[in-house]
Design a protein around this motif. Structure first.
Motif, short mmCIF file in Angstrom:
data_model
loop_
_atom_site.label_atom_id
_atom_site.label_comp_id
_atom_site.label_asym_id
_atom_site.label_seq_id
_atom_site.Cartn_x
_atom_site.Cartn_y
_atom_site.Cartn_z
N PHE A 4 -27.84 -63.12 -28.35
CA PHE A 4 -26.73 -63.74 -27.94
C PHE A 4 -26.05 -62.77 -27.05
O PHE A 4 -25.23 -63.07 -26.04
CB PHE A 4 -25.90 -64.63 -28.99
N SER A 5 -25.64 -61.70 -27.57
CA SER A 5 -24.98 -60.66 -26.89
C SER A 5 -25.38 -59.28 -27.69
O SER A 5 -26.42 -59.34 -28.40
CB SER A 5 -23.45 -60.81 -27.36
N ASP A 6 -24.97 -58.23 -26.97
CA ASP A 6 -25.56 -56.76 -27.75
C ASP A 6 -25.22 -56.80 -29.30
O ASP A 6 -25.90 -55.80 -29.80
CB ASP A 6 -24.96 -55.69 -27.17
N LYS A 7 -24.20 -57.76 -29.95
CA LYS A 7 -23.95 -57.58 -31.09
C LYS A 7 -24.40 -58.67 -32.08
O LYS A 7 -24.41 -58.50 -33.08
CB LYS A 7 -22.37 -57.29 -31.29
N PHE A 8 -24.54 -59.70 -31.24
CA PHE A 8 -25.26 -61.02 -32.05
C PHE A 8 -26.52 -61.21 -31.90
O PHE A 8 -26.60 -61.84 -30.59
CB PHE A 8 -24.13 -62.16 -31.80
N ILE A 9 -27.23 -61.25 -32.74
CA ILE A 9 -28.60 -61.39 -32.52
C ILE A 9 -29.28 -62.41 -33.62
O ILE A 9 -29.03 -62.41 -34.93
CB ILE A 9 -29.68 -60.25 -32.64
N ALA A 10 -30.24 -63.32 -33.22
CA ALA A 10 -30.83 -64.41 -34.02
C ALA A 10 -32.12 -64.28 -33.96
O ALA A 10 -32.83 -63.56 -33.03
CB ALA A 10 -30.68 -65.67 -33.70
N MET A 11 -33.00 -64.19 -35.20
CA MET A 11 -34.27 -63.85 -35.45
C MET A 11 -34.80 -64.88 -36.41
O MET A 11 -34.37 -65.29 -37.50
CB MET A 11 -34.52 -62.67 -36.17
N SER A 12 -35.91 -65.49 -35.98
CA SER A 12 -36.56 -66.72 -36.76
C SER A 12 -37.97 -66.47 -36.72
O SER A 12 -38.83 -65.81 -35.93
CB SER A 12 -36.37 -68.08 -36.25
N TYR A 69 -25.00 -59.55 -37.12
CA TYR A 69 -23.87 -59.00 -36.45
C TYR A 69 -23.87 -57.52 -36.48
O TYR A 69 -23.44 -56.79 -37.50
CB TYR A 69 -22.50 -59.62 -36.84
N LEU A 70 -24.11 -56.96 -35.34
CA LEU A 70 -24.09 -55.47 -35.14
C LEU A 70 -22.86 -54.75 -35.09
O LEU A 70 -22.58 -54.55 -33.91
CB LEU A 70 -25.31 -54.90 -34.28
N LEU A 71 -22.14 -54.44 -35.98
CA LEU A 71 -20.86 -54.01 -35.80
C LEU A 71 -20.64 -52.42 -35.31
O LEU A 71 -20.08 -52.06 -34.40
CB LEU A 71 -20.12 -54.22 -37.11
N HIS A 72 -21.54 -51.54 -36.28
CA HIS A 72 -21.64 -50.21 -36.05
C HIS A 72 -23.05 -49.79 -36.75
O HIS A 72 -23.59 -50.43 -37.62
CB HIS A 72 -20.54 -49.58 -36.58
N LYS A 73 -23.54 -48.53 -36.45
CA LYS A 73 -24.75 -48.30 -37.05
C LYS A 73 -24.49 -47.90 -38.37
O LYS A 73 -25.47 -48.02 -39.38
CB LYS A 73 -25.19 -46.81 -36.35
N ASN A 74 -23.41 -47.80 -38.83
CA ASN A 74 -23.00 -47.51 -40.32
C ASN A 74 -22.82 -48.74 -41.12
O ASN A 74 -22.98 -48.76 -42.36
CB ASN A 74 -21.65 -46.78 -40.50
N ILE A 126 -36.89 -58.01 -31.04
CA ILE A 126 -35.92 -58.41 -30.56
C ILE A 126 -34.63 -57.23 -30.53
O ILE A 126 -33.69 -57.18 -29.46
CB ILE A 126 -35.00 -59.69 -31.10
N PHE A 127 -34.61 -56.38 -31.48
CA PHE A 127 -33.51 -55.45 -31.60
C PHE A 127 -33.64 -54.39 -30.58
O PHE A 127 -32.74 -53.42 -30.29
CB PHE A 127 -33.43 -55.14 -33.10
N SER A 128 -34.84 -54.09 -30.08
CA SER A 128 -34.97 -52.96 -29.19
C SER A 128 -35.53 -53.58 -27.96
O SER A 128 -35.49 -52.65 -26.65
CB SER A 128 -36.07 -52.00 -29.63
N ALA A 129 -35.57 -54.89 -27.78
CA ALA A 129 -35.90 -55.36 -26.38
C ALA A 129 -34.99 -55.28 -25.45
O ALA A 129 -33.67 -55.46 -25.64
CB ALA A 129 -36.43 -56.67 -26.43
N ASP A 130 -35.39 -55.34 -23.80
CA ASP A 130 -34.38 -55.46 -22.87
C ASP A 130 -34.45 -56.80 -22.42
O ASP A 130 -33.76 -57.06 -21.20
CB ASP A 130 -34.61 -54.36 -21.92
N ARG A 131 -34.72 -57.75 -23.17
CA ARG A 131 -34.73 -59.20 -22.84
C ARG A 131 -33.93 -59.90 -23.64
O ARG A 131 -33.62 -59.72 -24.86
CB ARG A 131 -36.16 -59.73 -22.99
N ARG A 132 -33.38 -60.99 -23.30
CA ARG A 132 -32.62 -61.94 -24.15
C ARG A 132 -33.33 -62.66 -25.24
O ARG A 132 -33.09 -62.99 -26.20
CB ARG A 132 -31.81 -62.97 -23.21
N PHE A 133 -34.52 -63.12 -24.77
CA PHE A 133 -35.42 -63.75 -25.61
C PHE A 133 -36.68 -63.11 -25.64
O PHE A 133 -37.41 -62.79 -24.96
CB PHE A 133 -35.63 -65.35 -25.11
#
Length: 427
Positions: A104-112, A138-143, A54-61
């Motif tokens: 949910f957005s480019d910064k907020f991702i759910a994985m189950s 929640y992907l704030l920054h690569k750091n 999900i983190f590298s996909a170009d799809r929402r789901f």
């Protein structure tokens, strides 16, 4: 008869997976609808290949997962079977995991993940287990990023890289089944990111363990929390610092420290009215280096556990106060010699493994070893594994290996050698 059965099963899986490869058009159709996306083998910190999709996909789901079927044949009966758990003597294993990711957005991702496994010993005894994993990133920054929920602790290698293409023996290394009780998920929060180049860090706060459920043969394994909805009575901390990638050069140091009491209180006996006072410390070092078609991979683990005398008062189990385990594995892909230009891989491997679940025993417990009603499944194992993988694609593999096993404890029952067959895949 069992060998014939497993051969037929593997052949059936081979045929079905081959057909699945040909049915790529239907997968592409789903992809256009946003349900399935291509597996790009880009790992997110703390997740394996398929679970990172999900983190590298170009799809929402996205939907991804893995599966494996293993068969184990012992050259002699398993000693002290009544004192062991089926994890230590099963003949067949069926395990599958399904990941469902939502952006949910480019910064907020759910994985189950829903993972299920069934073990049985070749007769009537079996064990089924199902676990649910849910986390939010929640992907704030690569750091600096934040993960909240139920996630695998970054100890050793297999606990995160649980998918069958990530390790070469049929079963997980003994050190990473026992001392590092793979798979070990906990509920909590994780902070992670990259600092310089390929250097990454992690720091997490999770639930502690339940020391009252520790056993002599599998150390802390049964003390893991599996109920992700339960409020944590105790707290633990984990961290990791890693550099590089396993396909090139990698070095990772990870650690864990926490309260292992599970808030248990004694109602009677020598410790009546007292709270179990037990703490666990665990550290691992993992390294890999690749030179052409040759890979050298190694792992070292050391554990410390206090309160083992109190734990004995709960369950009559003599649990190790200190443990140690390590392995060194060499792999070489001989396919360029067998069929130059082939996209298949045919790695041969040899792994030496050493694991001591009772490197140190509480002085007050040593005299009790051998007494009636006392469980002391002492392991000082030395294991030499030789085998091969057949890997037609990066995402699936057939495995076979033979293990020469020896328990170096003087009074321990003979440890039988094992022949193992397996098939695994990710999607």
């Amino acid at each position: 008869m069992k060998l014939k059965y497993i051969a037929l099963l593997i052949s059936a899986l081979f045929f079905s997976m081959s057909n699945a490869q040909e049915d790529i058009t239907s997968v592409d159709t789903l992809s256009k609808k946003g349900a399935v996306s291509e597996l790009k083998y880009i790992k997110q910190s703390g997740f394996a290949n398929a679970s990172s999709k999900i983190f590298s996909a170009d799809r929402r789901f996205t939907i991804s997962g893995f599966g494996e079927v293993n068969y184990v044949n012992y050259d002699s009966p398993v000693a002290n079977k009544s004192d062991k758990e089926i994890e230590q003597y099963y003949s067949n294993l069926y395990r599958g995991g399904f990941y469902f990711g939502y952006r949910f957005s480019d910064k907020f991702i759910a994985m189950s993940e829903v993972q299920m496994e069934y073990l049985h010993d070749g007769t009537r005894e079996g064990h089924f287990e199902a676990n649910l994993e849910i986390s939010f990133d929640y992907l704030l920054h690569k750091n600096f990023n934040i993960r909240v929920g139920n996630y695998p602790l970054n100890l050793g290698w297999v606990n995160v890289n649980e998918e069958p293409i990530a390790f070469y023996t049929v079963n997980r290394p003994e050190v990473e089944r026992t001392i590092i009780p793979t798979q070990w998920l906990e509920q909590g929060v994780l902070f992670y990111g990259q600092v310089v180049g390929e250097t990454e860090y992690q720091f997490g706060i999770t639930k502690g363990l339940r020391g009252a459920d520790f056993t002599s043969g599998t150390w802390i394994r049964n003390g893991r929390y599996t109920d992700w909805t339960e409020w944590p009575p105790t707290v633990a901390f984990n961290g990791k610092l890693a550099y590089g990638h396993e396909d090139r050069t990698m070095l990772a140091l990870a650690g864990y420290y926490g309260d292992a009491s599970g808030a248990y209180r004694f109602e009677e006996g020598d410790f009546a009215g007292e709270r179990l006072n037990s703490n666990l410390g665990l550290m691992t070092i993992t390294a890999a280096h690749n030179i052409g078609d040759f890979t050298l991979f190694g792992l070292y683990s050391k554990g410390w556990l206090s309160g083992t005398e109190q734990i004995f008062q709960i369950n009559n189990e003599i649990v190790g106060a200190e443990t140690v385990g390590y392995y060194l594995e060499g792999r070489y892909d001989i396919m360029p010699f067998v069929k130059p230009g082939s996209t298949w891989k045919l790695p041969l491997f040899v792994r030496y493994e050493s694991m001591n679940t009772h490197q140190k025993i509480d002085d007050n417990l040593k005299p009790l070893i051998g007494e009636e009603g006392v469980t002391a499944d002492l392991k000082d194992l030395e294991i030499l594994s030789v085998g091969l993988n057949v890997r037609p694609k990066k995402n699936w593999t057939f495995k076979a290996n033979y293990q020469f096993r020896n328990n170096r404890y003087a009074d321990a029952p003979k440890e039988g050698n094992q022949f193992e067959l397996g098939v695994g895949f990710i999607f």
